[in-house]
Design a protein around this motif. Structure first.
Motif, PDB file in Angstrom:
ATOM      1  N   UNK A  75     -17.163  -0.910  -4.784  1.00 53.77           N
ATOM      2  CA  UNK A  75     -16.303  -0.830  -3.609  1.00 53.77           C
ATOM      3  C   UNK A  75     -16.102   0.624  -3.175  1.00 53.77           C
ATOM      4  N   UNK A  76     -16.495   0.977  -1.935  1.00 49.99           N
ATOM      5  CA  UNK A  76     -16.234   2.341  -1.454  1.00 49.99           C
ATOM      6  C   UNK A  76     -14.754   2.507  -1.107  1.00 49.99           C
TER       7      UNK A  76
ATOM      8  N   UNK B  73       0.794  -1.226   0.000  1.00 47.83           N
ATOM      9  CA  UNK B  73       0.000   0.000   0.000  1.00 47.83           C
ATOM     10  C   UNK B  73       0.831   1.283   0.000  1.00 47.83           C
ATOM     11  N   UNK B  74       2.049   1.236   0.509  1.00 47.98           N
ATOM     12  CA  UNK B  74       2.859   2.458   0.580  1.00 47.98           C
ATOM     13  C   UNK B  74       3.270   2.953  -0.814  1.00 47.98           C
ATOM     14  N   UNK B  75       3.153   2.088  -1.828  1.00 49.09           N
ATOM     15  CA  UNK B  75       3.526   2.470  -3.188  1.00 49.09           C
ATOM     16  C   UNK B  75       2.333   3.036  -3.930  1.00 49.09           C
TER      17      UNK B  75
ATOM     18  N   UNK C 162      -5.242  -0.635 -11.594  1.00 49.58           N
ATOM     19  CA  UNK C 162      -5.064  -2.037 -11.219  1.00 49.58           C
ATOM     20  C   UNK C 162      -4.274  -2.869 -12.224  1.00 49.58           C
ATOM     21  N   UNK C 163      -4.293  -2.496 -13.475  1.00 48.13           N
ATOM     22  CA  UNK C 163      -3.701  -3.347 -14.507  1.00 48.13           C
ATOM     23  C   UNK C 163      -2.393  -2.741 -14.997  1.00 48.13           C
TER      24      UNK C 163
ATOM     25  N   UNK D 141      -4.929  -2.718  -3.844  1.00 45.08           N
ATOM     26  CA  UNK D 141      -4.760  -3.809  -2.881  1.00 45.08           C
ATOM     27  C   UNK D 141      -6.086  -4.423  -2.447  1.00 45.08           C
ATOM     28  N   UNK D 142      -7.185  -3.677  -2.605  1.00 46.39           N
ATOM     29  CA  UNK D 142      -8.498  -4.211  -2.252  1.00 46.39           C
ATOM     30  C   UNK D 142      -9.234  -4.819  -3.436  1.00 46.39           C
ATOM     31  N   UNK D 143      -8.552  -4.877  -4.602  1.00 45.99           N
ATOM     32  CA  UNK D 143      -9.175  -5.438  -5.802  1.00 45.99           C
ATOM     33  C   UNK D 143     -10.570  -4.840  -6.008  1.00 45.99           C
TER      34      UNK D 143
END
Length: 317
Positions: free
Chosen positions: A53-54, A13-15, A127-128, A46-48
């Motif tokens: 998704x909120x 997540x830091x990235x 994401x991709x 990271x949460x896909x």
């Protein structure tokens, strides 16, 4: 296991990681809108996330990482989110047709945070990451404390080209890339507000150093050539670096050492932001086989080599 799952393991997540296309969609956004996208991007990854998704961004984190007053952070976030709700961008779909989409389909404003639902197209950009969708990566702290609007844009451009040592653009290309106003057609306005000021701030606050030269046709400036270099880290007490080695330069590596350290360095996450963006691990390893022969590269990345196991040869007494 798909590419996204592999990617999540490699970059936590830091990235901040985004397709290069997304920075073009940043044009004309306020600095707070850009900050919200940057803070939300790792959460989407990271949460896909999907459109359902909120994605929640806290005002406390927004204030801390952006270096602004906590009392005004929520108001700035809410105002920026409302602007994002009205914003659209255009991309070319698989059929080659221009398609216009919104950034957000829903926003919720609560005390201390905002909650957003991104469109599928934006989620794809966050994401991709592969050869068909080149991307750029950096750490949150290396960008969010930038305060000038064009500093963020120039930093993105520089990070995309860091592995190549820099980039060149005509003045018109640069204006278009940053989405500058009409008044910046005057080169003095452009340089003062979208070149010199941002470069000074980037050099002071981030992990890279930028310089530039004019491209001229006769006496007329027609473009700019930017040189981008990673800053050597001078902090003491880092892994593998001690007082006795701080003033020593790494001598030229042998072929055997290069074969050993190239794959180790390519897979060492703290080095990740310095590697060429959008490249596979094998491509980065091949790039490192050349870079590890360069004296300046060895000097700049001494701390990374020490961290992955390089040891100095014993000094003769």
């Amino acid at each position: 296991m798909n590419d996204v799952e592999l990617y999540e393991k490699k970059y936590p997540e830091k990235w901040i990681v985004m397709q290069n296309k997304i920075t073009q969609a940043f044009r004309e956004m306020s600095i707070d809108e850009k900050r919200i996208i940057i803070l939300a991007s790792p959460l989407v990854r990271v949460n896909n996330a999907t459109e359902k998704t909120p994605i929640e961004v806290a005002s406390s984190e927004f204030a801390k990482l952006s270096g602004i007053d906590r009392n005004s952070a929520y108001k700035q976030m809410k105002s920026a989110s409302k602007k994002l709700m009205k914003r659209t961008f255009i991309y070319e779909d698989k059929d080659g047709d221009d398609t216009e989409v919104q950034w957000l389909i829903r926003s919720k404003y609560a005390d201390g945070y905002i909650s957003m639902h991104f469109t599928d197209e934006v989620i794809y950009l966050l994401q991709v990451f592969d050869k068909l969708n080149p991307y750029t990566k950096y750490l949150k702290e290396d960008i969010l404390n930038l305060k000038l609007t064009y500093s963020l844009d120039l930093y993105h451009l520089a990070k995309k080209s860091e592995g190549k040592g820099g980039f060149s653009m005509t003045l018109d290309q640069y204006r278009q890339e940053l989405g500058t106003p009409k008044s910046y057609e005057r080169i003095n306005n452009l340089k003062e507000n979208a070149v010199d000021g941002p470069i000074k701030e980037i050099n002071q606050k981030t992990d890279i150093k930028i310089t530039y030269e004019n491209i001229k046709r006769g006496r007329t400036v027609t473009g700019l050539t930017f040189t981008v270099k990673a800053k050597p880290t001078k902090k003491k007490g880092q892994e593998g670096l001690n007082q006795n080695n701080e003033d020593r330069d790494i001598p030229p590596l042998t072929v055997k050492q290069i074969d050993r350290f190239a794959p180790l360095l390519a897979n060492y996450s703290p080095f990740g932001s310095y590697a060429p963006s959008g490249k596979s691990t094998q491509e980065v390893i091949s790039w490192l086989h050349t870079q590890l022969r360069d004296e300046a590269f060895l000097k700049t990345h001494k701390k990374h080599l020490l961290a992955i196991g390089y040891t100095f040869p014993k000094q003769k007494s």
